[in-house]
Design an enzyme around this catalytic site. Sequence first.
Site, PDB file in Angstrom:
ATOM      1  N   ARG A   1       0.843  -1.202   0.000  1.00 19.11           N
ATOM      2  CA  ARG A   1       0.000   0.000   0.000  1.00 19.11           C
ATOM      3  C   ARG A   1       0.877   1.251   0.000  1.00 19.11           C
ATOM      4  O   ARG A   1       0.597   2.227  -0.710  1.00 19.11           O
ATOM      5  CB  ARG A   1      -0.934  -0.010   1.209  1.00 19.11           C
ATOM      6  CG  ARG A   1      -2.027  -1.053   1.138  1.00 19.11           C
ATOM      7  CD  ARG A   1      -2.874  -1.073   2.399  1.00 19.11           C
ATOM      8  NE  ARG A   1      -3.608   0.172   2.584  1.00 19.11           N
ATOM      9  CZ  ARG A   1      -4.293   0.479   3.681  1.00 19.11           C
ATOM     10  NH1 ARG A   1      -4.322  -0.374   4.701  1.00 19.11           N
ATOM     11  NH2 ARG A   1      -4.952   1.626   3.771  1.00 19.11           N
TER      12      ARG A   1
ATOM     13  N   CYS B   1      -1.300   6.337   8.648  1.00 21.84           N
ATOM     14  CA  CYS B   1      -1.685   4.986   8.218  1.00 21.84           C
ATOM     15  C   CYS B   1      -2.837   5.112   7.245  1.00 21.84           C
ATOM     16  O   CYS B   1      -2.863   6.046   6.440  1.00 21.84           O
ATOM     17  CB  CYS B   1      -2.041   4.114   9.428  1.00 21.84           C
ATOM     18  SG  CYS B   1      -3.427   4.730  10.398  1.00 21.84           S
TER      19      CYS B   1
END
Length: 281
Positions: free
Chosen positions: A178, A238
């Site tokens: 990611r 995050c």
Amino acid sequence: MERTGIISAQSLLEINSHTGIKIYDASWHMPDSGRNGHREYMEGHIPYAHFFDIDAISDPESTLPHTMPQTAAFEQHMQKIGINNNDHIIIYDNSPLRSAARAWWMLRYMDHKNVSVLDGGLQAWKAVGGNIETTTPIIKTGDFKARPNVDLLRLITEMLSNLESNVSQVIDARAAARFEGTTPEPRAGLAAGHIPGAINVPFTQLYNGNGTLKTRQELIDIFKAAGVDINASITTSCGSGVTACNLAHALYTLGNKNVAVYDGSWSEWGAYKNAPVSKGL
């Protein structure tokens, strides 16, 4: 010897019934996981534990998931779930995301002085022979007063400014794929990649297979290998502000008590048309 901001299951077993100790289950799961933290809490939790609902204790006006609520609202939430300013709050979870760290950070941001994460969560509690109950304890309204520490939270305006100033290191807790932008984001409509200049330290690296936090030296080595100066200014990020708190918590146990969390994280940055995005390492 206990590390600052963390408590072992054995220690909790010994003090569980003491006055001034409040225990909260802050389990949170991704929406597509098929799991529900509150339902699992009702099915079984540590005796005397209440539920800390990360989704409910959030800003209802925000378009982003579970962002930090306004001061007065947070104060009311904490009073409603029975928190007093003098309580030692112990947070645990039963989640692979180690979501207890999010509740820990929220309380610290609002200036609660004594809050710890149960090392290893519910599984560690069971491993030392701790009982599980389904009874929901009676809550007495608490006297919690909130005093935000603005140094512990970052907004997108500050993150954009940091691109030029480089005052703070930015550490991204997401998985490498990611971070590098080689896999789509789980939330639709978000760009793939990371904040330019950010360092990737996937939060899963911080934990042993049983969910306990790695040793002090192992954590130091992990951050050092990634190029992080653990004693300098740090902001963690995050996907939606949950696992970033794991980085902040780990760094807190290493002595850096001023790590900030970018609350909007990639849910905000990845959708913001004027935010630059990098890919790769």
